[in-house]
Scaffold this active site. Sequence first.
Site, PDB file in Angstrom:
ATOM      1  N   GLY A 154       0.835  -1.189   0.000  1.00 22.07           N
ATOM      2  CA  GLY A 154       0.000   0.000   0.000  1.00 22.07           C
ATOM      3  C   GLY A 154       0.874   1.243   0.000  1.00 22.07           C
ATOM      4  O   GLY A 154       1.980   1.243  -0.550  1.00 22.07           O
ATOM      5  N   ILE A 165       2.556   2.616   2.436  1.00 16.04           N
ATOM      6  CA  ILE A 165       3.817   2.402   3.146  1.00 16.04           C
ATOM      7  C   ILE A 165       4.718   1.462   2.370  1.00 16.04           C
ATOM      8  O   ILE A 165       5.923   1.717   2.220  1.00 16.04           O
ATOM      9  CB  ILE A 165       3.542   1.873   4.564  1.00 16.04           C
ATOM     10  CG1 ILE A 165       2.857   2.957   5.400  1.00 16.04           C
ATOM     11  CG2 ILE A 165       4.827   1.415   5.239  1.00 16.04           C
ATOM     12  CD1 ILE A 165       2.275   2.474   6.706  1.00 16.04           C
ATOM     13  N   ARG A 189      -2.984  -8.709  -1.922  1.00 16.51           N
ATOM     14  CA  ARG A 189      -4.160  -9.496  -2.298  1.00 16.51           C
ATOM     15  C   ARG A 189      -4.271  -9.640  -3.807  1.00 16.51           C
ATOM     16  O   ARG A 189      -4.766 -10.639  -4.314  1.00 16.51           O
ATOM     17  CB  ARG A 189      -5.425  -8.849  -1.725  1.00 16.51           C
ATOM     18  CG  ARG A 189      -5.606  -9.096  -0.243  1.00 16.51           C
ATOM     19  CD  ARG A 189      -6.793  -8.358   0.306  1.00 16.51           C
ATOM     20  NE  ARG A 189      -6.592  -6.912   0.279  1.00 16.51           N
ATOM     21  CZ  ARG A 189      -7.447  -6.023   0.781  1.00 16.51           C
ATOM     22  NH1 ARG A 189      -8.580  -6.442   1.342  1.00 16.51           N
ATOM     23  NH2 ARG A 189      -7.189  -4.733   0.721  1.00 16.51           N
ATOM     24  N   SER A 190      -3.774  -8.646  -4.542  1.00 11.43           N
ATOM     25  CA  SER A 190      -3.742  -8.704  -6.005  1.00 11.43           C
ATOM     26  C   SER A 190      -2.585  -7.846  -6.486  1.00 11.43           C
ATOM     27  O   SER A 190      -2.121  -6.952  -5.761  1.00 11.43           O
ATOM     28  CB  SER A 190      -5.066  -8.201  -6.605  1.00 11.43           C
ATOM     29  OG  SER A 190      -5.331  -6.877  -6.176  1.00 11.43           O
ATOM     30  N   ARG A 201       1.191  -4.499  12.197  1.00 14.60           N
ATOM     31  CA  ARG A 201       0.521  -4.815  13.451  1.00 14.60           C
ATOM     32  C   ARG A 201       1.167  -6.070  14.028  1.00 14.60           C
ATOM     33  O   ARG A 201       1.546  -6.987  13.301  1.00 14.60           O
ATOM     34  CB  ARG A 201      -0.975  -5.056  13.239  1.00 14.60           C
ATOM     35  CG  ARG A 201      -1.777  -3.785  12.961  1.00 14.60           C
ATOM     36  CD  ARG A 201      -1.810  -2.876  14.171  1.00 14.60           C
ATOM     37  NE  ARG A 201      -2.684  -1.717  13.993  1.00 14.60           N
ATOM     38  CZ  ARG A 201      -2.265  -0.517  13.629  1.00 14.60           C
ATOM     39  NH1 ARG A 201      -0.979  -0.316  13.333  1.00 14.60           N
ATOM     40  NH2 ARG A 201      -3.114   0.494  13.535  1.00 14.60           N
ATOM     41  N   ASP A 259       8.642  -2.975  15.325  1.00 15.99           N
ATOM     42  CA  ASP A 259       8.068  -1.796  15.949  1.00 15.99           C
ATOM     43  C   ASP A 259       6.733  -2.128  16.588  1.00 15.99           C
ATOM     44  O   ASP A 259       6.223  -1.337  17.375  1.00 15.99           O
ATOM     45  CB  ASP A 259       7.880  -0.687  14.903  1.00 15.99           C
ATOM     46  CG  ASP A 259       7.334   0.586  15.534  1.00 15.99           C
ATOM     47  OD1 ASP A 259       7.998   1.100  16.469  1.00 15.99           O
ATOM     48  OD2 ASP A 259       6.258   1.056  15.125  1.00 15.99           O
ATOM     49  N   GLU A 283       0.827  -5.602  22.956  1.00 17.19           N
ATOM     50  CA  GLU A 283       1.146  -4.206  23.271  1.00 17.19           C
ATOM     51  C   GLU A 283       0.131  -3.637  24.266  1.00 17.19           C
ATOM     52  O   GLU A 283      -1.037  -3.992  24.214  1.00 17.19           O
ATOM     53  CB  GLU A 283       1.094  -3.355  21.990  1.00 17.19           C
ATOM     54  CG  GLU A 283       2.124  -3.685  20.961  1.00 17.19           C
ATOM     55  CD  GLU A 283       1.933  -2.832  19.698  1.00 17.19           C
ATOM     56  OE1 GLU A 283       1.187  -1.823  19.742  1.00 17.19           O
ATOM     57  OE2 GLU A 283       2.506  -3.180  18.658  1.00 17.19           O
ATOM     58  N   HIS A 303       6.239   0.774  19.022  1.00 17.56           N
ATOM     59  CA  HIS A 303       5.182   1.249  18.129  1.00 17.56           C
ATOM     60  C   HIS A 303       5.316   2.761  17.882  1.00 17.56           C
ATOM     61  O   HIS A 303       4.361   3.530  18.030  1.00 17.56           O
ATOM     62  CB  HIS A 303       3.798   0.935  18.704  1.00 17.56           C
ATOM     63  CG  HIS A 303       2.733   0.827  17.638  1.00 17.56           C
ATOM     64  ND1 HIS A 303       1.652  -0.010  17.741  1.00 17.56           N
ATOM     65  CD2 HIS A 303       2.585   1.456  16.440  1.00 17.56           C
ATOM     66  CE1 HIS A 303       0.887   0.106  16.674  1.00 17.56           C
ATOM     67  NE2 HIS A 303       1.440   1.004  15.854  1.00 17.56           N
TER      68      HIS A 303
END
Length: 314
Positions: A155, A157, A177-178, A234, A258, A263, A281
């Site tokens: 995406g 990032i 995903r694609s 995450r 990170d 957490e 984080h």
Amino acid sequence: MNAVSKPRLLVLIPLTDTDRATLAAHFEVLYAPDAPQREHTLAREGATVRAVLTNGTTGLTADEIDAMPQLEFAAALGAGYENLALDHARAHGIALSNGAGVNADCVADHAIALLLAALRAIPQFDAACRAGVWRDALPMRPTLTGRKLGILGYGHIGAKIAKRAAGFDMPVGYHNRSPRDGVSARYFDSTLALAQWSDCLVVATPGGASTEHLVDRAVLDALGPQGFLVNVSRGSVVDTAALAAALREGRLAGAGLDVYEGEPEPPQALIALDNIVLTPHTAGTSPDVRAATVRNFIDNATRHFAGEALVTPL
């Protein structure tokens, strides 16, 4: 929005005084940054709330949405939104947004920093230097330049990480995903295939049930004993127990995290290991990013209440 018609905004996450003052110029702010205040405020004021500001970790539940019958706009401050009851919100006609892309540069910078720190053993060599240990007593570390970089989640990032990797002459592959249009990086149709190809794997995919433990023992073993893992997405995406075992047993060379499961408690299975670099984080946080995310929220909310299209809709 003028002073007379300011919508009531419920803020469910900690903010600085400066951030709150900025929001107060546009909204009547109800501040409930912890669970007891959240419950109390919803019970007393929920019927009057028209907008909610939260984040992916704190989220917004279906029951909380039901407690706010006038709610028409909800937003996650950052890019993540895994704990927002999206389907329930949409079924009630609530407009949704997040901070997609706002902190992408900061997170991408941090991802490369973690990769370099893990690969070059920067924290360990810093400690050695402070203890008077000279380089002849230390193991040589690999070079980052030219190594194959796998990006899990391409995406905003992921694309920024790929751009930075070009400066290190790293061939880049990715799994999404694609396939992405207009992307020169090599596409792999599974996480496992990407890991088998990669020397270094950076995790930048969204969290949530669909990606939980996507990086498991099989993926770590595919990355191999010379491989390095970085996670800036995450904590739930990486199986902590599998990662700890791989690092401890030498089936993975190193890692930089990170984010981690459980957490904000420290990841007990990892903190005693000397081949991992940990940050709490902080990849997406900086003063300029925080200001930009607040401005992005205000822009989205202002556009919503003016009947205009959102800047970063969900």
